[in-house]
Design a protein around this motif. Structure first.
Motif, short mmCIF file in Angstrom:
data_model
loop_
_atom_site.label_atom_id
_atom_site.label_comp_id
_atom_site.label_asym_id
_atom_site.label_seq_id
_atom_site.Cartn_x
_atom_site.Cartn_y
_atom_site.Cartn_z
N ASP A 135 0.83 -1.21 0.00
CA ASP A 135 0.00 0.00 0.00
C ASP A 135 0.87 1.26 0.00
O ASP A 135 0.35 2.38 0.09
CB ASP A 135 -0.91 0.03 1.24
N GLY A 136 2.18 1.07 -0.02
CA GLY A 136 3.07 2.23 0.02
C GLY A 136 3.21 2.81 1.41
O GLY A 136 3.54 4.00 1.55
N LEU A 137 2.95 2.00 2.44
CA LEU A 137 2.98 2.50 3.82
C LEU A 137 4.04 1.78 4.66
O LEU A 137 4.38 0.63 4.37
CB LEU A 137 1.60 2.31 4.47
N TYR A 138 4.52 2.47 5.70
CA TYR A 138 5.53 1.90 6.61
C TYR A 138 4.88 1.47 7.91
O TYR A 138 4.11 2.24 8.51
CB TYR A 138 6.60 2.95 6.92
N SER A 139 5.22 0.26 8.38
CA SER A 139 4.78 -0.16 9.70
C SER A 139 5.33 0.81 10.74
O SER A 139 6.31 1.51 10.48
CB SER A 139 5.26 -1.59 10.00
N ASN A 140 4.69 0.86 11.90
CA ASN A 140 5.04 1.77 13.01
C ASN A 140 4.70 3.23 12.69
O ASN A 140 4.85 4.09 13.54
CB ASN A 140 6.52 1.70 13.40
N TYR A 141 4.27 3.53 11.47
CA TYR A 141 3.91 4.90 11.13
C TYR A 141 2.46 4.96 10.66
O TYR A 141 1.56 4.92 11.47
CB TYR A 141 4.90 5.49 10.11
N ASP A 142 2.25 4.98 9.34
CA ASP A 142 0.88 5.20 8.88
C ASP A 142 0.16 3.94 8.43
O ASP A 142 -0.96 3.99 7.96
CB ASP A 142 0.86 6.26 7.78
N SER A 143 0.80 2.78 8.57
CA SER A 143 0.18 1.53 8.12
C SER A 143 -0.59 0.86 9.25
O SER A 143 -0.30 1.08 10.43
CB SER A 143 1.30 0.61 7.61
N THR A 144 -1.56 0.04 8.89
CA THR A 144 -2.29 -0.72 9.91
C THR A 144 -1.61 -2.06 10.19
O THR A 144 -2.08 -2.85 11.00
CB THR A 144 -3.74 -1.01 9.45
N ALA A 145 -0.49 -2.33 9.51
CA ALA A 145 0.26 -3.58 9.73
C ALA A 145 0.81 -3.60 11.16
O ALA A 145 0.98 -2.55 11.77
CB ALA A 145 1.40 -3.68 8.73
N PRO A 146 1.10 -4.80 11.68
CA PRO A 146 1.70 -4.87 13.01
C PRO A 146 3.03 -4.10 13.04
O PRO A 146 3.69 -3.96 12.00
CB PRO A 146 1.97 -6.37 13.20
N ASP A 147 3.41 -3.62 14.23
CA ASP A 147 4.69 -2.94 14.37
C ASP A 147 5.81 -3.83 13.82
O ASP A 147 5.77 -5.05 13.97
CB ASP A 147 4.97 -2.62 15.84
N PHE A 148 6.78 -3.21 13.20
CA PHE A 148 7.98 -3.89 12.66
C PHE A 148 7.69 -4.84 11.50
O PHE A 148 8.52 -5.67 11.16
CB PHE A 148 8.77 -4.58 13.77
N ASN A 149 6.48 -4.70 10.90
CA ASN A 149 6.23 -5.44 9.67
C ASN A 149 7.22 -4.95 8.60
O ASN A 149 7.43 -3.75 8.43
CB ASN A 149 4.79 -5.16 9.20
#
Ligand SMILES: [Fe+2]
Length: 255
Positions: A135-149
């Motif tokens: 999705d072009g997103l970073y974990s720990n920032y604007d993504s809904t992925a788990p931290d450190f994905n």
């Protein structure tokens, strides 16, 4: 009350140099007072929005790096950017599989690299890797992925080789809803960065190398909003049917 201060010559020199060049810049630009006031208001919004690191990393960091490293041997650094996070999971087993969700979207990527020193081979270099998701997103920032994905750290082998299994990063836009976006569009730039992998190398006796890997053929290479692309950081993304492969070698400078 008098307080004895020790002059930091680096601070003083930098400030005096800044003022010297600022005067030339202002003579050239001839801002009127309204323009100055608008700039102050924008800078105030930038600070209040928490976007100072974003703005500086996108529009200034690459020039700092270019000035210091353009003619020096070794892999060229590229910007650290605002999305680095300390404490990524330590991966023990090679090939190193980046932490990811079950059915992580995106094309599967196998990346092979080698790390050496300008003086020769290097064993057991610490490597940190971070990238965006499909999705072009970073974990720990604007993504809904788990931290450190899609973030991890590991060591190269005795020969400096390493292999990572992850997904192919995609181009993404820097945030555009705040003062950084306001500036970006006012200047007529787009907000895209070409797809890239962030990578950081640490080895005793060597300067820490923070850089990025880019892929040939990406449509944003020439106009990266952050200007982070260097030709030596480009690699080819090869299609292998069910996955893609890429590789690049890195050379660290001695301290
Ligand atoms: Fe990035």
């Amino acid at each position: 009350m008098t307080e004895k201060t020790v002059v930091n010559e680096r601070v003083l020199g930098a400030y005096e140099g800044f003022v010297k060049h600022l005067k030339n810049f202002l003579d050239e630009q001839q801002f009127n007072h309204e323009e100055y006031t608008k700039f102050v208001e924008w800078a105030d919004r930038l600070g209040r929005s928490g976007e100072i690191p974003l703005f500086l990393d996108v529009f200034v960091e690459t020039h700092v790096l270019e000035s210091k490293y353009k003619d020096s041997p070794g892999t060229e650094p590229s910007l650290l950017g605002p999305y680095y996070e300390e404490g990524a999971p330590v991966l023990e087993e090679s090939p190193f599989v980046m932490p990811q969700r079950e059915d992580e979207p995106g094309d599967k990527l196998t990346f092979r690299g080698n790390v050496s020193s300008i003086n020769g081979p290097l064993a057991k270099t610490k490597v940190e890797w971070w990238q965006d998701d499909a999705d072009g997103l970073y974990s720990n920032y604007d993504s809904t992925a788990p931290d450190f994905n899609l973030r991890g750290q590991f060591h190269t082998d005795e020969n400096g080789d390493f292999e990572v299994h992850s997904i192919v990063p995609i181009p993404y836009q820097i945030p555009t809803s705040g003062p950084t976006g306001e500036f970006t569009f006012a200047a007529g730039y787009h907000a895209y960065r070409p797809a890239h992998i962030h990578i950081k190398f640490e080895h005793e006796g060597h300067e820490t190398l923070i850089t990025q890997v880019f892929f040939e053929g990406d449509e944003w290479l020439e106009t990266d909003v952050a200007g982070g692309v260097r030709s030596s950081l480009l690699t080819k993304l090869e299609d292998h049917g069910d996955h893609k492969e890429a590789s690049l070698n890195f050379v660290m400078r001695t301290e």
